[in-house]
Motif scaffolding. Structure first.
Motif, PDB file in Angstrom:
ATOM      1  N   SER A 158      -1.651  -7.570  11.938  1.00 29.64           N
ATOM      2  CA  SER A 158      -3.043  -7.188  11.668  1.00 29.64           C
ATOM      3  C   SER A 158      -3.355  -5.795  12.204  1.00 29.64           C
ATOM      4  N   ALA A 159      -2.537  -5.313  13.142  1.00 23.31           N
ATOM      5  CA  ALA A 159      -2.737  -3.958  13.671  1.00 23.31           C
ATOM      6  C   ALA A 159      -2.656  -2.916  12.566  1.00 23.31           C
ATOM      7  N   ILE A 160      -1.801  -3.153  11.576  1.00 22.33           N
ATOM      8  CA  ILE A 160      -1.678  -2.210  10.453  1.00 22.33           C
ATOM      9  C   ILE A 160      -2.967  -2.197   9.649  1.00 22.33           C
ATOM     10  N   ARG A 161      -3.453  -3.373   9.321  1.00 19.83           N
ATOM     11  CA  ARG A 161      -4.674  -3.491   8.520  1.00 19.83           C
ATOM     12  C   ARG A 161      -5.862  -2.827   9.215  1.00 19.83           C
ATOM     13  N   ILE A 162      -5.975  -3.067  10.528  1.00 20.28           N
ATOM     14  CA  ILE A 162      -7.117  -2.511  11.269  1.00 20.28           C
ATOM     15  C   ILE A 162      -6.985  -1.002  11.426  1.00 20.28           C
ATOM     16  N   ALA A 163      -5.744  -0.518  11.570  1.00 19.72           N
ATOM     17  CA  ALA A 163      -5.545   0.933  11.669  1.00 19.72           C
ATOM     18  C   ALA A 163      -5.975   1.638  10.390  1.00 19.72           C
ATOM     19  N   ARG A 164      -5.840   0.964   9.250  1.00 16.56           N
ATOM     20  CA  ARG A 164      -6.165   1.585   7.968  1.00 16.56           C
ATOM     21  C   ARG A 164      -7.661   1.530   7.639  1.00 16.56           C
ATOM     22  N   ILE A 165      -8.466   0.911   8.521  1.00 12.42           N
ATOM     23  CA  ILE A 165      -9.906   0.834   8.247  1.00 12.42           C
ATOM     24  C   ILE A 165     -10.514   2.220   8.102  1.00 12.42           C
ATOM     25  N   VAL A 166     -10.081   3.154   8.937  1.00  9.84           N
ATOM     26  CA  VAL A 166     -10.660   4.494   8.864  1.00  9.84           C
ATOM     27  C   VAL A 166     -10.337   5.139   7.523  1.00  9.84           C
ATOM     28  N   LYS A 167      -9.138   4.894   7.011  1.00  9.45           N
ATOM     29  CA  LYS A 167      -8.761   5.454   5.705  1.00  9.45           C
ATOM     30  C   LYS A 167      -9.545   4.794   4.578  1.00  9.45           C
ATOM     31  N   GLU A 168      -9.641   3.476   4.609  1.00  8.17           N
ATOM     32  CA  GLU A 168     -10.362   2.771   3.552  1.00  8.17           C
ATOM     33  C   GLU A 168     -11.856   3.078   3.599  1.00  8.17           C
ATOM     34  N   LEU A 243      -6.772  13.041   8.823  1.00  4.27           N
ATOM     35  CA  LEU A 243      -6.044  11.840   9.229  1.00  4.27           C
ATOM     36  C   LEU A 243      -5.626  10.989   8.035  1.00  4.27           C
ATOM     37  N   VAL A 244      -6.531  10.787   7.076  1.00  5.48           N
ATOM     38  CA  VAL A 244      -6.207   9.898   5.958  1.00  5.48           C
ATOM     39  C   VAL A 244      -5.062  10.447   5.116  1.00  5.48           C
ATOM     40  N   ARG A 245      -4.835  11.734   5.174  1.00  9.47           N
ATOM     41  CA  ARG A 245      -3.757  12.349   4.399  1.00  9.47           C
ATOM     42  C   ARG A 245      -2.386  11.908   4.893  1.00  9.47           C
ATOM     43  N   ILE A 246      -2.260  11.663   6.199  1.00 13.25           N
ATOM     44  CA  ILE A 246      -0.944  11.348   6.760  1.00 13.25           C
ATOM     45  C   ILE A 246      -0.853   9.918   7.286  1.00 13.25           C
ATOM     46  N   LEU A 247      -1.953   9.162   7.239  1.00 10.34           N
ATOM     47  CA  LEU A 247      -2.018   7.906   7.984  1.00 10.34           C
ATOM     48  C   LEU A 247      -0.976   6.887   7.551  1.00 10.34           C
ATOM     49  N   ASP A 248      -0.821   6.655   6.249  1.00 12.27           N
ATOM     50  CA  ASP A 248       0.083   5.596   5.803  1.00 12.27           C
ATOM     51  C   ASP A 248       1.524   5.864   6.224  1.00 12.27           C
ATOM     52  N   GLY A 249       1.990   7.088   6.019  1.00 14.87           N
ATOM     53  CA  GLY A 249       3.350   7.414   6.460  1.00 14.87           C
ATOM     54  C   GLY A 249       3.487   7.351   7.966  1.00 14.87           C
ATOM     55  N   CYS A 250       2.413   7.735   8.649  1.00  8.99           N
ATOM     56  CA  CYS A 250       2.428   7.742  10.112  1.00  8.99           C
ATOM     57  C   CYS A 250       2.490   6.319  10.666  1.00  8.99           C
ATOM     58  N   ILE A 251       1.816   5.380  10.021  1.00  4.20           N
ATOM     59  CA  ILE A 251       1.862   3.984  10.468  1.00  4.20           C
ATOM     60  C   ILE A 251       3.294   3.475  10.464  1.00  4.20           C
ATOM     61  N   ASP A 252       4.070   3.835   9.455  1.00  2.00           N
ATOM     62  CA  ASP A 252       5.482   3.425   9.419  1.00  2.00           C
ATOM     63  C   ASP A 252       6.305   4.131  10.485  1.00  2.00           C
ATOM     64  N   ARG A 253       5.955   5.380  10.786  1.00  2.00           N
ATOM     65  CA  ARG A 253       6.707   6.104  11.815  1.00  2.00           C
ATOM     66  C   ARG A 253       6.522   5.468  13.192  1.00  2.00           C
ATOM     67  N   TYR A 254       5.396   4.832  13.413  1.00  2.00           N
ATOM     68  CA  TYR A 254       5.126   4.202  14.706  1.00  2.00           C
ATOM     69  C   TYR A 254       5.044   2.685  14.550  1.00  2.00           C
ATOM     70  N   ALA A 255       6.003   2.150  13.809  1.00  2.00           N
ATOM     71  CA  ALA A 255       6.023   0.710  13.523  1.00  2.00           C
ATOM     72  C   ALA A 255       6.183  -0.126  14.778  1.00  2.00           C
ATOM     73  N   PHE A 257       4.725   0.276  17.660  1.00  2.00           N
ATOM     74  CA  PHE A 257       3.555   0.236  18.532  1.00  2.00           C
ATOM     75  C   PHE A 257       2.735  -1.027  18.293  1.00  2.00           C
ATOM     76  N   TYR A 258       2.199  -1.573  19.372  1.00  2.00           N
ATOM     77  CA  TYR A 258       1.512  -2.857  19.357  1.00  2.00           C
ATOM     78  C   TYR A 258       0.207  -2.826  18.574  1.00  2.00           C
ATOM     79  N   GLY A 259      -0.689  -1.887  18.933  1.00  2.00           N
ATOM     80  CA  GLY A 259      -2.062  -1.965  18.461  1.00  2.00           C
ATOM     81  C   GLY A 259      -2.434  -0.912  17.445  1.00  2.00           C
ATOM     82  N   SER A 260      -3.528  -1.189  16.730  1.00  2.00           N
ATOM     83  CA  SER A 260      -4.036  -0.232  15.753  1.00  2.00           C
ATOM     84  C   SER A 260      -4.478   1.060  16.420  1.00  2.00           C
ATOM     85  N   ASP A 261      -5.072   0.946  17.621  1.00  2.00           N
ATOM     86  CA  ASP A 261      -5.549   2.150  18.302  1.00  2.00           C
ATOM     87  C   ASP A 261      -4.388   3.034  18.751  1.00  2.00           C
TER      88      ASP A 261
END
Length: 502
Positions: A158-168, A243-255, A257-261
């Motif tokens: 769920s950390a991935i989903r919550i991290a993407r809230i800012v993008k969505e 941030l939204v420009r790089i966020l999705d690729g960045c989430i995979d780079r830091y797979a 990490f525990y939390g969305s923050d």
């Protein structure tokens, strides 16, 4: 025409090169300069005439019904021309789930103002056929994140989903947004103070504003450079756009990490922006009683509280939600003053009085230093290991000896008394242990059953200046007064005034 020969050093390979320059007579050089100047002047005049002719030949478009309309892009308003920040400039993204919303929505509904506050709570799926409460923030369902990597063995995807809230949230294209504010479904925001804090910063610049955890062990694991998500953080529009420009690729780079923050901070770090720390954001990474934390609030506006289901109720003999609602009524009476500290001495009786406005009053039957009075009682333990520290602020132990403790008075109610002034009333709190100090000086304090605190509203302009703790004074120190009640006046400090014991 002969050539002069000279040598220069090549800066890339530290070698010398031979250069040849024409050997021109002075009279010939002067003639060349005159010709060049005449040509440049002629070119400038032709260009100027061309632009002026083009400008006056262009039609001026007005708001009409012509089928072909040219839109002139207006210049960006400067910060001075833009209106002051208000709640409509904030867009909230609240991380929630269908499983937790029914129990946690009570916290969101304490601060959410339907029709005023903007944003959504983002759920993992549709909530079913049940009617969505009108008092709750509206909801949206997060996008599918199954294609993203998540390798933290002890965390949740769920950390991935919550991290993407800012993008969505950004991609909704909502107009007139200056700040995207992230929080959890059990985060309580004090929105007027949040606006007050964010208005200190230029929203046209890239800002990432929030606070750390109170428990050092959490900061070590999850970074001191991170704004903790439960306490909430704010991202300015220009930073969100990057941030939204790089966020999705960045989430995979830091797979890993525990939390969305953690993921958000790491991505923002790639942009080069550092967190701007504001101590009014409270993660509340503690267990036990939050009394010591709240009664020693720093000299900043109260912005948020998190994890309220994991600590004791902030007021005794109440449910957790009822206790937070009571604090909210205090905040709504005078938002800028909520939890603000003030110290003063009753020199006739040798008492020290410590006020945490809208929360508690402590009276000591002796003259204590300000350094002691401003330090938080450690009524809590750390978040992860339930140990006695360390914390990101200084604490002092709570003695088991009742003669080493202050006499405590908890808020009873707050009243507006006209003229932008308040009267807050604090009732003596009985220690649950039942232990009472029988010493004569404590007995004299114990006679006092109520403390009345009078204060003018703390206007928002006060927070735009260098922060300074306000002063107070005892208003009824004579023998003729009611010994069951003492009155305290909070006010701004006079010039050269300090709280110094004799």
């Amino acid at each position: 025409m002969s050539c002069a020969v000279d040598s220069v050093r090549d800066p890339f390979n530290n070698s010398w090169k031979t250069l040849r320059f024409p050997n021109i007579k002075p009279s010939e050089l002067l003639l060349l300069f005159l010709k060049a100047g005449l040509a440049a002047s002629t070119f400038f005049l032709i260009t100027l005439v061309f632009h002026l002719t083009l400008s006056y030949s262009q039609p001026h478009y007005h708001n009409n019904n012509h089928t072909s309309v040219k839109y002139v892009v207006q210049p960006q308003k400067t910060t001075q021309e833009q209106p002051p920040a208000n709640i409509s400039h904030l867009f909230f993204g609240i991380g929630g789930s269908v499983a937790t919303w029914d129990t946690r929505r009570q916290y969101s509904e304490l601060w959410w103002r339907p029709g005023v506050t903007r944003g959504f709570v983002w759920l993992d799926r549709h909530p079913g056929n049940s009617t969505w409460p009108e008092t709750s923030p509206p909801y949206k369902v997060s996008g599918n994140t199954s294609a993203f990597n998540y390798t933290c063995s002890y965390g949740s995807r769920s950390a991935i989903r919550i991290a993407r809230i800012v993008k969505e949230s950004f991609e909704l294209g909502v107009e007139n947004v200056r700040w995207f504010v992230m929080g959890d479904d059990d985060t309580v925001f004090f929105t007027d103070n949040l606006v007050m804090v964010l208005s200190k910063y230029d929203h046209n610049e890239m800002y990432y504003v929030g606070g750390n955890s109170e428990s050092v062990e959490q900061d070590v694991i999850h970074f001191y450079t991170m704004a903790f998500g439960g306490g909430g953080f704010a991202i300015s529009y220009p930073l969100a756009k990057e941030l939204v420009r790089i966020l999705d690729g960045c989430i995979d780079r830091y797979a890993e990490f525990y939390g969305s923050d953690q993921k958000i901070q790491s991505c923002i770090s790639e942009i080069g922006v550092q967190v701007t720390k504001e101590p009014g954001f409270h993660q509340v990474d503690i267990h036990g009683s939050p009394y010591g934390l709240l009664a020693s609030h720093p000299v900043v506006p109260l912005v948020s509280l998190h994890h309220l289901d994991y600590v004791d109720p902030i007021f005794p003999n109440m449910t957790r939600v009822e206790a937070v609602r009571k604090l909210m009524t205090t905040y709504e009476t005078d938002s800028g003053r909520a939890l603000q500290k003030s110290f003063c001495y009753d020199l006739r009786r040798n008492w020290s009085v410590s006020v945490s406005w809208g929360y508690s009053v402590e009276i000591y039957p002796s003259l204590r230093t300000v350094k002691e009075l401003e330090m938080a009682f450690q009524t809590f333990r750390t978040w992860r290991s339930w140990s006695d520290g360390p914390f990101t602020f200084n604490t002092r132990p709570v003695s088991s000896d009742p003669c080493e403790k202050p006499v405590v008075y908890m808020l009873d109610r707050v009243l507006n008394v006209g003229g932008n002034k308040t009267r807050s009333i604090y009732r003596r709190h009985r220690d649950s242990s039942g232990n009472v100090c029988a010493r004569e000086d404590y007995v004299r304090v114990s006679v006092v059953q109520y403390v009345d605190v009078y204060a003018p509203h703390l206007i928002s302009e006060a927070w735009k200046k260098a922060p300074r703790r306000q002063c107070c004074e005892i208003m009824n120190g004579s023998d003729g007064m009611d010994k069951n009640v003492i009155s305290v006046k909070m006010r701004g400090c006079h010039r050269f005034e300090s709280v110094t014991p004799p």
